[in-house]
Design a protein around this motif. Structure first.
Motif, PDB file in Angstrom:
ATOM      1  N   UNK A  89     -12.585   2.093   4.444  1.00 32.63           N
ATOM      2  CA  UNK A  89     -13.517   2.632   3.607  1.00 32.63           C
ATOM      3  C   UNK A  89     -13.305   1.999   2.281  1.00 32.63           C
ATOM      4  N   UNK A  90     -13.848   1.842   1.334  1.00 30.67           N
ATOM      5  CA  UNK A  90     -13.650   1.108   0.142  1.00 30.67           C
ATOM      6  C   UNK A  90     -13.057   2.305  -0.873  1.00 30.67           C
ATOM      7  N   UNK A  91     -13.196   3.728  -0.524  1.00 35.20           N
ATOM      8  CA  UNK A  91     -12.722   4.605  -1.213  1.00 35.20           C
ATOM      9  C   UNK A  91     -11.356   5.166  -0.520  1.00 35.20           C
ATOM     10  N   UNK A  92     -10.895   4.573   0.413  1.00 30.43           N
ATOM     11  CA  UNK A  92      -9.623   5.095   0.992  1.00 30.43           C
ATOM     12  C   UNK A  92      -8.461   4.404   0.292  1.00 30.43           C
ATOM     13  N   UNK A  94      -5.668   2.349   0.234  1.00 27.16           N
ATOM     14  CA  UNK A  94      -5.040   1.124   1.089  1.00 27.16           C
ATOM     15  C   UNK A  94      -3.474   1.274   1.178  1.00 27.16           C
ATOM     16  N   UNK A  95      -2.879   1.640   0.240  1.00 23.48           N
ATOM     17  CA  UNK A  95      -1.324   1.949   0.263  1.00 23.48           C
ATOM     18  C   UNK A  95      -0.935   2.808   1.563  1.00 23.48           C
ATOM     19  N   UNK A  96      -1.708   3.884   1.598  1.00 25.66           N
ATOM     20  CA  UNK A  96      -1.325   4.881   2.827  1.00 25.66           C
ATOM     21  C   UNK A  96      -1.504   4.282   4.274  1.00 25.66           C
ATOM     22  N   UNK A  97      -2.600   3.573   4.046  1.00 24.90           N
ATOM     23  CA  UNK A  97      -3.100   2.863   5.528  1.00 24.90           C
ATOM     24  C   UNK A  97      -2.007   1.884   5.860  1.00 24.90           C
ATOM     25  N   UNK A  98      -1.346   1.053   4.856  1.00 26.03           N
ATOM     26  CA  UNK A  98      -0.728   0.166   4.979  1.00 26.03           C
ATOM     27  C   UNK A  98       0.833   0.558   5.440  1.00 26.03           C
ATOM     28  N   UNK A  99       1.287   1.725   4.768  1.00 19.90           N
ATOM     29  CA  UNK A  99       2.431   2.543   5.155  1.00 19.90           C
ATOM     30  C   UNK A  99       2.595   3.162   6.428  1.00 19.90           C
ATOM     31  N   UNK A 100       1.347   3.548   6.951  1.00 18.17           N
ATOM     32  CA  UNK A 100       1.154   4.137   8.097  1.00 18.17           C
ATOM     33  C   UNK A 100       1.324   3.211   9.255  1.00 18.17           C
ATOM     34  N   UNK A 101       1.018   1.821   8.984  1.00 16.15           N
ATOM     35  CA  UNK A 101       1.332   0.990   9.978  1.00 16.15           C
ATOM     36  C   UNK A 101       2.725   0.613  10.134  1.00 16.15           C
ATOM     37  N   UNK A 102       3.484   0.938   9.006  1.00 11.40           N
ATOM     38  CA  UNK A 102       4.927   0.548   9.171  1.00 11.40           C
ATOM     39  C   UNK A 102       5.884   1.710   9.295  1.00 11.40           C
ATOM     40  N   UNK A 103       5.464   2.784   9.502  1.00 14.29           N
ATOM     41  CA  UNK A 103       6.157   3.773   9.559  1.00 14.29           C
ATOM     42  C   UNK A 103       7.481   3.672  10.267  1.00 14.29           C
ATOM     43  N   UNK A 104       8.866   3.857   9.691  1.00 13.35           N
ATOM     44  CA  UNK A 104       9.911   3.996  10.500  1.00 13.35           C
ATOM     45  C   UNK A 104      10.565   2.464  10.522  1.00 13.35           C
ATOM     46  N   UNK A 105       9.960   1.425   9.752  1.00 15.19           N
ATOM     47  CA  UNK A 105      10.111   0.123   9.723  1.00 15.19           C
ATOM     48  C   UNK A 105      10.841  -0.521   8.506  1.00 15.19           C
TER      49      UNK A 105
END
Length: 363
Positions: A89-92, A94-105
């Motif tokens: 969503x436009x109000x979410x 984006x950095x948090x979403x990105x970092x969630x995809x790469x956790x532990x990497x």
């Protein structure tokens, strides 16, 4: 890997393997264009970062963007390129979403984000050598940029304001889908007083400098031309002959394997020789170009060497005159990408070679 031949994606895949990391994150507009073959992820034209991020792993590629951007980015930019879309969503955040995809990497990034590894300079350096497709796009863009500046010089009239000159030039390139990333205009005494003159409401009397950095497909072509109404003053006539000596010495020294700082040393010696030993201090001298008007500014302590298939734009200047073109470093010789053959030129012999360099147009 032969970096001059590898595609941008192959260069990134090699970078991931060589640095023993899990992936690479791109947010900058320039890198988005580079990795996608000239596509566009911007909305606001004055920002360095785009609205769609790319996350590239060895076996998968993601585009992360908001729902309000995803349809256009998918349909008009990334269709068929194999990117899986993650939309928010436009109000979410984006950095948090990105970092969630790469956790532990371990992720290399071109912008600061979380605990990603700062590989901004190393990632940028991957794009210094251009592929044949990039060179073809760059040739077209550079020619259009130079033709726009040169035709503007032929069409403007005394009495026009610098703003009107700017608008006239901008219209020529915008209608071709080219972004005028930078337009500088100065007239008469402002040419002599300022090395980096943004346009004003001053009216042209006799003399104008017009500068364009034109961007399309992420690539940036850089070009400067001058026009004078009436006979050239003695000082300008002398200084253009002095400047071209500096110009050709710099361009001739820019050959594969040459240290970039040594090219500057060559220039400084010529500045001294023509009687303007300190003028290089009043304006940066340019450097490598490509996906930025200057990938970095060459300095007396600059690291790095000139590469084959790398683009450069030097801009030596002395009182009242500057030289700036975009050229490609070739295996046998350099190619002036902003040469049109439709201008007025000075022909200069240097080290047994004849160089054809732009003159001042006298009207």
């Amino acid at each position: 890997m032969e970096m001059g031949i590898a595609t941008p994606l192959e260069k990134v895949e090699h970078f991931i393997k060589e640095n023993k990391i899990d992936g690479v994150f791109f947010r900058k507009r320039s890198n988005f264009a580079w990795i996608t073959g000239g596509k566009d992820n911007h909305i606001v034209n004055t920002t360095e970062n785009g609205v769609a991020d790319l996350l590239i792993f060895a076996d998968k590629k993601y585009c992360i963007t908001s729902k309000m951007e995803s349809a256009r980015i998918h349909d008009e930019e990334l269709l068929g390129l194999g990117y899986e879309f993650i939309t928010l969503e436009w109000y979410e955040d984006q950095d948090a979403i990105v970092q969630g995809l790469t956790e532990g990497k371990k992720i290399a990034s071109d912008v600061p984000i979380g605990d990603y590894l700062d590989f901004g300079h190393e990632l940028t350096s991957l794009r210094y050598t251009l592929t044949s497709d990039e060179i073809d796009r760059y040739r077209w863009l550079s020619k259009q940029a130079a033709m726009a500046v040169e035709s503007t010089c032929r069409e403007i009239q005394p009495g026009w304001t610098e703003f009107e000159i700017q608008a006239h030039l901008a219209a020529k390139v915008i209608k071709q889908g080219i972004n005028p990333q930078l337009i500088l205009v100065s007239t008469d005494e402002r040419v002599f007083k300022y090395r980096h003159p943004i346009p004003t409401d001053k009216k042209l009397a006799n003399y104008a400098m017009i500068v364009l950095c034109a961007e399309k497909w992420g690539l940036v072509a850089n070009v400067t031309r001058f026009v004078h109404f009436g006979e050239l003053p003695v000082e300008l006539n002398e200084n253009k002959q002095k400047l071209v000596q500096i110009d050709v010495a710099m361009n001739a020294a820019t050959r594969p394997g040459a240290a970039i700082k040594d090219v500057l040393k060559t220039a400084f010696a010529k500045y001294e020789e023509v009687g303007y030993g300190e003028d290089w201090r009043f304006l940066h001298q340019g450097g490598p170009t490509g996906y930025a008007s200057r990938e970095f500014l060459a300095t007396p302590n600059a690291e790095g060497t000139v590469l084959e298939n790398q683009a450069f734009a030097w801009n030596p200047a002395i009182r009242g005159i500057k030289s700036e073109d975009t050229f490609l470093v070739g295996k046998e010789e350099n190619e002036y990408l902003t040469y049109t053959g439709e201008w007025v030129y000075l022909r200069v012999n240097y080290n047994g070679e004849t160089y054809v360099r732009p003159d001042i147009l006298v009207r």
